[in-house]
Design a protein around this motif. Structure first.
Motif, PDB file in Angstrom:
ATOM      1  N   ILE A  22      72.185  79.622 158.642  1.00  7.40           N
ATOM      2  CA  ILE A  22      71.505  79.796 159.701  1.00  7.40           C
ATOM      3  C   ILE A  22      70.057  79.236 159.811  1.00  7.40           C
ATOM      4  O   ILE A  22      69.555  79.267 159.000  1.00  7.40           O
ATOM      5  CB  ILE A  22      71.307  81.353 159.894  1.00  7.40           C
ATOM      6  N   SER A  92      74.687  85.272 162.507  1.00  5.08           N
ATOM      7  CA  SER A  92      74.608  83.890 162.825  1.00  5.08           C
ATOM      8  C   SER A  92      74.756  83.566 164.445  1.00  5.08           C
ATOM      9  O   SER A  92      74.134  83.071 164.947  1.00  5.08           O
ATOM     10  CB  SER A  92      75.676  83.161 161.882  1.00  5.08           C
ATOM     11  N   LYS A  96      71.913  82.643 166.931  1.00  2.60           N
ATOM     12  CA  LYS A  96      72.252  81.295 167.403  1.00  2.60           C
ATOM     13  C   LYS A  96      72.244  81.373 169.145  1.00  2.60           C
ATOM     14  O   LYS A  96      71.477  80.619 169.657  1.00  2.60           O
ATOM     15  CB  LYS A  96      73.635  80.762 167.249  1.00  2.60           C
TER      16      LYS A  96
END
Length: 157
Positions: A22, A92, A96
Protein backbone atom coordinates in the motif's frame (compact mmCIF):
# COMPACT_ATOMS: atom_id res chain seq x y z
CA UNK A 1 7.23 -34.26 0.56
CA UNK A 2 5.57 -30.89 1.05
CA UNK A 3 3.03 -30.91 3.85
CA UNK A 4 -0.45 -29.44 3.40
CA UNK A 5 0.09 -26.94 6.22
CA UNK A 6 3.12 -25.59 4.36
CA UNK A 7 1.14 -25.02 1.17
CA UNK A 8 -1.86 -23.51 2.95
CA UNK A 9 0.36 -21.33 5.14
CA UNK A 10 2.43 -20.28 2.14
CA UNK A 11 -0.62 -19.29 0.10
CA UNK A 12 -2.01 -17.35 3.07
CA UNK A 13 1.32 -15.55 3.52
CA UNK A 14 1.63 -14.68 -0.18
CA UNK A 15 -1.91 -13.24 -0.25
CA UNK A 16 -1.23 -11.24 2.91
CA UNK A 17 2.06 -9.84 1.64
CA UNK A 18 0.64 -8.97 -1.78
CA UNK A 19 -2.31 -7.15 -0.24
CA UNK A 20 -0.08 -5.07 2.01
CA UNK A 21 1.73 -3.28 -0.81
CA UNK A 22 0.00 0.00 0.00
CA UNK A 23 1.46 3.39 -0.97
CA UNK A 24 2.40 5.56 1.98
CA UNK A 25 0.03 8.35 0.87
CA UNK A 26 -2.90 5.92 1.10
CA UNK A 27 -1.91 4.87 4.62
CA UNK A 28 -1.49 8.53 5.60
CA UNK A 29 -5.08 9.14 4.49
CA UNK A 30 -6.30 6.37 6.78
CA UNK A 31 -4.11 7.43 9.72
CA UNK A 32 -5.48 10.99 9.69
CA UNK A 33 -9.10 9.84 10.04
CA UNK A 34 -10.94 10.33 13.32
CA UNK A 35 -11.63 7.20 15.35
CA UNK A 36 -14.45 6.52 17.79
CA UNK A 37 -13.44 7.27 21.38
CA UNK A 38 -14.20 3.67 22.36
CA UNK A 39 -11.58 2.37 19.89
CA UNK A 40 -8.95 1.83 22.57
CA UNK A 41 -7.79 -1.51 21.15
CA UNK A 42 -6.54 -0.29 17.76
CA UNK A 43 -2.92 -1.24 18.47
CA UNK A 44 -4.03 -4.83 19.13
CA UNK A 45 -5.81 -5.20 15.78
CA UNK A 46 -2.78 -6.57 13.85
CA UNK A 47 -2.25 -9.21 16.56
CA UNK A 48 -5.97 -10.07 16.58
CA UNK A 49 -5.98 -10.57 12.80
CA UNK A 50 -2.79 -12.65 12.99
CA UNK A 51 -4.49 -15.02 15.44
CA UNK A 52 -7.62 -15.10 13.25
CA UNK A 53 -5.62 -15.97 10.12
CA UNK A 54 -3.68 -18.69 11.97
CA UNK A 55 -6.97 -20.21 13.14
CA UNK A 56 -8.42 -20.03 9.62
CA UNK A 57 -5.32 -21.64 8.11
CA UNK A 58 -5.42 -24.37 10.74
CA UNK A 59 -9.09 -24.90 9.90
CA UNK A 60 -8.19 -25.22 6.21
CA UNK A 61 -5.50 -27.78 7.00
CA UNK A 62 -8.01 -29.88 8.98
CA UNK A 63 -10.45 -29.75 6.08
CA UNK A 64 -7.78 -30.64 3.52
CA UNK A 65 -6.38 -33.50 5.61
CA UNK A 66 -9.82 -35.03 6.09
CA UNK A 67 -10.44 -35.60 2.36
CA UNK A 68 -7.47 -34.31 0.34
CA UNK A 69 -8.01 -33.53 -3.31
CA UNK A 70 -11.75 -34.17 -3.53
CA UNK A 71 -13.95 -31.73 -5.42
CA UNK A 72 -15.75 -30.69 -2.21
CA UNK A 73 -12.44 -30.06 -0.47
CA UNK A 74 -11.14 -27.97 -3.38
CA UNK A 75 -14.36 -25.92 -3.32
CA UNK A 76 -13.90 -25.29 0.39
CA UNK A 77 -10.27 -24.31 -0.22
CA UNK A 78 -11.57 -21.83 -2.78
CA UNK A 79 -13.87 -20.36 -0.12
CA UNK A 80 -10.98 -20.05 2.34
CA UNK A 81 -8.93 -18.28 -0.34
CA UNK A 82 -11.82 -15.98 -1.30
CA UNK A 83 -12.34 -15.06 2.36
CA UNK A 84 -8.68 -14.20 2.78
CA UNK A 85 -8.57 -12.16 -0.43
CA UNK A 86 -11.67 -10.19 0.61
CA UNK A 87 -10.29 -9.66 4.11
CA UNK A 88 -6.85 -8.61 2.92
CA UNK A 89 -8.31 -6.27 0.32
CA UNK A 90 -10.08 -4.26 3.04
CA UNK A 91 -7.20 -1.91 3.83
CA UNK A 92 -5.62 -1.66 0.40
CA UNK A 93 -8.86 -1.09 -1.54
CA UNK A 94 -10.41 1.22 1.07
CA UNK A 95 -7.24 3.30 1.21
CA UNK A 96 -6.77 3.33 -2.58
CA UNK A 97 -10.31 4.65 -3.21
CA UNK A 98 -10.28 6.60 0.08
CA UNK A 99 -13.75 5.49 1.04
CA UNK A 100 -14.86 4.22 4.44
CA UNK A 101 -18.10 3.10 2.81
CA UNK A 102 -16.13 0.76 0.55
CA UNK A 103 -14.29 -0.51 3.64
CA UNK A 104 -17.58 -1.16 5.40
CA UNK A 105 -18.91 -3.08 2.38
CA UNK A 106 -15.73 -5.17 2.16
CA UNK A 107 -15.85 -5.86 5.90
CA UNK A 108 -19.50 -6.89 5.71
CA UNK A 109 -18.75 -9.14 2.76
CA UNK A 110 -16.02 -10.86 4.76
CA UNK A 111 -18.38 -11.33 7.71
CA UNK A 112 -20.99 -12.97 5.48
CA UNK A 113 -18.40 -15.16 3.71
CA UNK A 114 -17.02 -16.34 7.05
CA UNK A 115 -20.44 -17.57 8.13
CA UNK A 116 -21.00 -19.30 4.77
CA UNK A 117 -17.59 -20.96 5.04
CA UNK A 118 -18.17 -22.04 8.64
CA UNK A 119 -21.55 -23.56 7.77
CA UNK A 120 -19.97 -25.41 4.86
CA UNK A 121 -17.14 -26.67 7.06
CA UNK A 122 -19.39 -27.53 10.02
CA UNK A 123 -21.01 -30.42 8.19
CA UNK A 124 -17.52 -31.67 7.38
CA UNK A 125 -15.52 -31.04 10.61
CA UNK A 126 -16.65 -29.43 13.87
CA UNK A 127 -13.10 -28.54 15.01
CA UNK A 128 -12.42 -26.82 11.67
CA UNK A 129 -15.67 -24.85 11.99
CA UNK A 130 -14.85 -23.84 15.57
CA UNK A 131 -11.51 -22.45 14.41
CA UNK A 132 -13.48 -20.01 12.22
CA UNK A 133 -15.32 -18.58 15.26
CA UNK A 134 -12.67 -15.91 15.95
CA UNK A 135 -13.23 -14.55 12.43
CA UNK A 136 -17.01 -14.72 12.77
CA UNK A 137 -16.88 -12.87 16.11
CA UNK A 138 -14.26 -10.26 15.20
CA UNK A 139 -15.28 -9.35 11.65
CA UNK A 140 -18.52 -7.59 12.64
CA UNK A 141 -16.57 -5.56 15.21
CA UNK A 142 -14.15 -4.36 12.54
CA UNK A 143 -16.99 -3.67 10.13
CA UNK A 144 -18.92 -1.73 12.76
CA UNK A 145 -15.79 0.26 13.61
CA UNK A 146 -15.39 1.29 9.97
CA UNK A 147 -19.09 2.17 9.79
CA UNK A 148 -18.72 4.30 12.95
CA UNK A 149 -15.73 6.06 11.40
CA UNK A 150 -17.89 7.01 8.41
CA UNK A 151 -19.98 9.19 10.72
CA UNK A 152 -16.91 10.83 12.21
CA UNK A 153 -15.35 11.49 8.79
CA UNK A 154 -18.24 12.46 6.48
CA UNK A 155 -15.88 13.79 3.80
CA UNK A 156 -14.30 10.32 3.52
CA UNK A 157 -17.42 8.24 3.01
Amino acid sequence: MIKSWMVIGGVALIVALAANLIPRTDIQWFNRLQRPRWLVFERAIPLIWTVIFICAAWSAVIVWEKEPGTEETWLRMGLYLLLEIVTMSYTSVMCKVRSLKVGTIIGGTGAILSVILALSVLQFSEPAALLLLPYILWSPIGTYTTWAMMHLNPADV
